[in-house]
Design a protein around this motif. Sequence first.
Motif, mmCIF file in Angstrom:
data_model
loop_
_atom_site.group_PDB
_atom_site.id
_atom_site.type_symbol
_atom_site.label_atom_id
_atom_site.label_comp_id
_atom_site.label_asym_id
_atom_site.label_seq_id
_atom_site.Cartn_x
_atom_site.Cartn_y
_atom_site.Cartn_z
ATOM 1 N N THR A 123 56.131 -15.331 -15.186
ATOM 2 C CA THR A 123 55.571 -16.560 -14.909
ATOM 3 C C THR A 123 55.669 -17.742 -15.993
ATOM 4 N N PHE A 124 55.114 -18.830 -15.910
ATOM 5 C CA PHE A 124 55.240 -19.997 -16.702
ATOM 6 C C PHE A 124 53.941 -20.379 -17.268
ATOM 7 N N GLY A 125 53.938 -20.484 -18.842
ATOM 8 C CA GLY A 125 52.698 -21.033 -19.400
ATOM 9 C C GLY A 125 52.929 -22.322 -20.005
ATOM 10 N N LEU A 126 52.643 -23.417 -19.171
ATOM 11 C CA LEU A 126 52.425 -24.506 -19.626
ATOM 12 C C LEU A 126 51.168 -25.176 -19.712
ATOM 13 N N THR A 127 50.237 -25.182 -18.675
ATOM 14 C CA THR A 127 49.246 -25.782 -18.524
ATOM 15 C C THR A 127 47.995 -25.243 -19.403
ATOM 16 N N GLU A 128 47.151 -25.983 -20.249
ATOM 17 C CA GLU A 128 46.144 -25.709 -21.116
ATOM 18 C C GLU A 128 44.731 -26.399 -20.583
ATOM 19 N N GLY A 132 47.503 -30.988 -18.654
ATOM 20 C CA GLY A 132 48.009 -30.621 -17.391
ATOM 21 C C GLY A 132 49.195 -31.536 -17.029
ATOM 22 N N SER A 133 49.008 -32.563 -16.536
ATOM 23 C CA SER A 133 50.138 -33.486 -16.398
ATOM 24 C C SER A 133 50.740 -33.931 -17.425
ATOM 25 N N ASP A 134 49.887 -34.269 -18.521
ATOM 26 C CA ASP A 134 50.090 -34.898 -19.771
ATOM 27 C C ASP A 134 50.416 -33.722 -20.669
ATOM 28 N N MET A 156 45.774 -21.962 -19.310
ATOM 29 C CA MET A 156 45.021 -21.617 -18.014
ATOM 30 C C MET A 156 45.656 -22.232 -16.783
ATOM 31 N N TRP A 157 45.317 -21.705 -15.406
ATOM 32 C CA TRP A 157 45.927 -22.032 -14.419
ATOM 33 C C TRP A 157 47.429 -21.438 -14.330
ATOM 34 N N ILE A 158 47.268 -20.406 -14.716
ATOM 35 C CA ILE A 158 48.707 -19.465 -14.790
ATOM 36 C C ILE A 158 49.152 -18.505 -13.496
ATOM 37 N N SER A 159 49.701 -18.732 -12.809
ATOM 38 C CA SER A 159 49.939 -18.081 -11.531
ATOM 39 C C SER A 159 50.551 -16.627 -12.172
ATOM 40 N N LEU A 160 49.956 -15.762 -11.444
ATOM 41 C CA LEU A 160 50.186 -14.282 -11.844
ATOM 42 C C LEU A 160 49.976 -14.165 -13.286
ATOM 43 N N ALA A 213 45.337 -15.904 -6.602
ATOM 44 C CA ALA A 213 46.574 -16.852 -7.058
ATOM 45 C C ALA A 213 46.746 -17.227 -8.433
ATOM 46 N N THR A 214 45.687 -17.772 -8.951
ATOM 47 C CA THR A 214 45.851 -18.337 -10.041
ATOM 48 C C THR A 214 45.211 -18.600 -11.357
ATOM 49 N N PRO A 215 43.852 -18.784 -11.138
ATOM 50 C CA PRO A 215 43.205 -19.070 -12.242
ATOM 51 C C PRO A 215 42.957 -18.006 -13.509
HETATM 52 C C1 LIG Z 1 47.762 -23.112 -7.425
HETATM 53 C C2 LIG Z 1 48.077 -23.588 -8.722
HETATM 54 C C3 LIG Z 1 49.150 -22.938 -9.624
HETATM 55 C C4 LIG Z 1 49.458 -23.055 -10.980
HETATM 56 N N1 LIG Z 1 50.385 -22.385 -11.648
HETATM 57 C C5 LIG Z 1 50.694 -22.752 -12.702
HETATM 58 C C6 LIG Z 1 51.583 -22.074 -13.567
HETATM 59 O O1 LIG Z 1 51.920 -20.935 -13.086
HETATM 60 N N2 LIG Z 1 51.784 -22.364 -14.789
HETATM 61 C C7 LIG Z 1 51.268 -23.662 -15.466
HETATM 62 O O2 LIG Z 1 51.595 -24.050 -16.396
HETATM 63 N N3 LIG Z 1 50.566 -24.438 -14.793
HETATM 64 C C8 LIG Z 1 50.189 -24.153 -13.377
HETATM 65 N N4 LIG Z 1 49.344 -24.656 -12.685
HETATM 66 C C9 LIG Z 1 48.596 -25.952 -13.339
HETATM 67 C C10 LIG Z 1 49.168 -27.268 -12.666
HETATM 68 O O3 LIG Z 1 50.550 -27.095 -13.019
HETATM 69 C C11 LIG Z 1 48.369 -28.323 -13.349
HETATM 70 O O4 LIG Z 1 47.083 -28.169 -12.254
HETATM 71 C C12 LIG Z 1 48.971 -29.797 -13.124
HETATM 72 O O5 LIG Z 1 49.914 -29.758 -14.110
HETATM 73 C C13 LIG Z 1 48.030 -30.823 -13.027
HETATM 74 O O6 LIG Z 1 47.373 -30.733 -14.342
HETATM 75 P P1 LIG Z 1 45.629 -30.627 -14.248
HETATM 76 O O7 LIG Z 1 44.793 -29.914 -13.223
HETATM 77 O O8 LIG Z 1 45.060 -30.700 -15.560
HETATM 78 O O9 LIG Z 1 45.318 -32.372 -13.619
HETATM 79 P P2 LIG Z 1 45.417 -33.578 -14.658
HETATM 80 O O10 LIG Z 1 46.538 -33.827 -15.127
HETATM 81 O O11 LIG Z 1 44.154 -33.836 -15.232
HETATM 82 O O12 LIG Z 1 45.421 -34.608 -13.233
HETATM 83 C C14 LIG Z 1 44.170 -34.955 -12.583
HETATM 84 C C15 LIG Z 1 44.609 -36.250 -11.779
HETATM 85 O O13 LIG Z 1 44.837 -37.291 -12.708
HETATM 86 C C16 LIG Z 1 46.258 -37.849 -12.059
HETATM 87 N N5 LIG Z 1 46.927 -38.317 -13.425
HETATM 88 C C17 LIG Z 1 47.081 -37.431 -14.311
HETATM 89 N N6 LIG Z 1 47.807 -38.208 -15.372
HETATM 90 C C18 LIG Z 1 47.860 -39.517 -14.894
HETATM 91 C C19 LIG Z 1 48.525 -40.843 -15.491
HETATM 92 N N7 LIG Z 1 49.065 -40.755 -16.497
HETATM 93 N N8 LIG Z 1 48.399 -41.886 -14.707
HETATM 94 C C20 LIG Z 1 47.742 -41.746 -13.590
HETATM 95 N N9 LIG Z 1 47.224 -40.820 -12.954
HETATM 96 C C21 LIG Z 1 47.291 -39.618 -13.561
HETATM 97 C C22 LIG Z 1 46.896 -36.719 -11.571
HETATM 98 O O14 LIG Z 1 47.958 -37.261 -10.615
HETATM 99 C C23 LIG Z 1 45.911 -35.951 -10.593
HETATM 100 O O15 LIG Z 1 45.474 -36.364 -9.337
HETATM 101 C C24 LIG Z 1 48.669 -24.400 -11.470
HETATM 102 C C25 LIG Z 1 48.080 -25.181 -10.583
HETATM 103 C C26 LIG Z 1 47.594 -24.669 -9.326
HETATM 104 C C27 LIG Z 1 46.743 -25.601 -8.507
#
Ligand SMILES: Cc1cc2nc3c(=O)[nH]c(=O)nc-3n(C[C@H](O)[C@H](O)[C@H](O)COP(=O)(O)OP(=O)(O)OC[C@H]3O[C@@H](n4cnc5c(N)ncnc54)[C@H](O)[C@@H]3O)c2cc1C
Length: 222
Positions: A123-128, A132-134, A156-160, A213-215
């Motif tokens: 699996t892939f460990g990026l999210t904390e 998330g997105s940032d 967190m949210w690491i699949s598998l 699945a994931t959390p």
């Molecule tokens: C089913 C599932 C499986 C997953 N598996 C993995 C995994 O294996 N490995 C892993 O590393 N992660 C995993 N994740 C995590 C996933 O990659 C993150 O949920 C994702 O990166 C979004 O991060 P966040 O949930 O913190 O949301 P946020 O980043 O907090 O975003 C929340 C909202 O804000 C919006 N937003 C964010 N930044 C901006 C911006 N700059 N401008 C405007 N809008 C913005 C987003 O579009 C979103 O609607 C998984 C998530 C799910 C649901």
Amino acid sequence: MIELQLTEEHIALQRTVREFCAGEVAPYIKEWDEKSHFERSVFEKMADLGLMGVCIPEQYGGAGFDYISLGIVCEELEACDTFLRVAMSVHVGLNSLSVFSWGTEEQKQKYLVPQAKGEKLATFGLTEPNAGSDVIGMKSYAKRDGDDWILNGEKMWISLGDVADHFLFFCWTDAEKQKNRDHSGISCFIVERTMAGFSSGTRSTANSASRRATPVIFHYRM
Ligand SMILES: Cc1cc2nc3c(=O)[nH]c(=O)nc-3n(C[C@H](O)[C@H](O)[C@H](O)COP(=O)(O)OP(=O)(O)OC[C@H]3O[C@@H](n4cnc5c(N)ncnc54)[C@H](O)[C@@H]3O)c2cc1C
């Protein structure tokens, strides 16, 4: 330009995955979800069909199909069980293809080959919790200690996350670049579940399908 017309090989693959889902997955999903049960044998059966390394070259233990084939497998799994599609995308797409693209030959032999054969789950460990997105917001870091690296972090949210054998662990390796929000200070390490300091756990959620699945949080402290 990609030719999106399916070949006979694509159609045969589509049929194989569809039949696998109908026979080996669909009849059991309700029970697995209700019990939050992880059925590892499903992945062994997927491995027998070559799905765990569908688009990884044969020289690295994969089936050697193209990326359209990966899309077909994901589409068919998703139609049956989102969990399996997520697991497949993360194992093959996020982890194995990354190791294939950027790993050393030694890493490919050690990690990619057993992953592509389905002997190990990855699996892939990026999210904390705060990233998330940032991803710049991640707090995990690694420091040199002689010839070793000491890794510290929580994902967190690491699949598998609670069952995978191999992880890609993203973290800062340059504190100055972290301060300047410069992505090039982020590195990726391959972490094995059995390495000292690793721990993982599953958080309960409202929805059993997503729990399966994931959390998952995993900690890596040495
Ligand atoms: C089913 C599932 C499986 C997953 N598996 C993995 C995994 O294996 N490995 C892993 O590393 N992660 C995993 N994740 C995590 C996933 O990659 C993150 O949920 C994702 O990166 C979004 O991060 P966040 O949930 O913190 O949301 P946020 O980043 O907090 O975003 C929340 C909202 O804000 C919006 N937003 C964010 N930044 C901006 C911006 N700059 N401008 C405007 N809008 C913005 C987003 O579009 C979103 O609607 C998984 C998530 C799910 C649901």
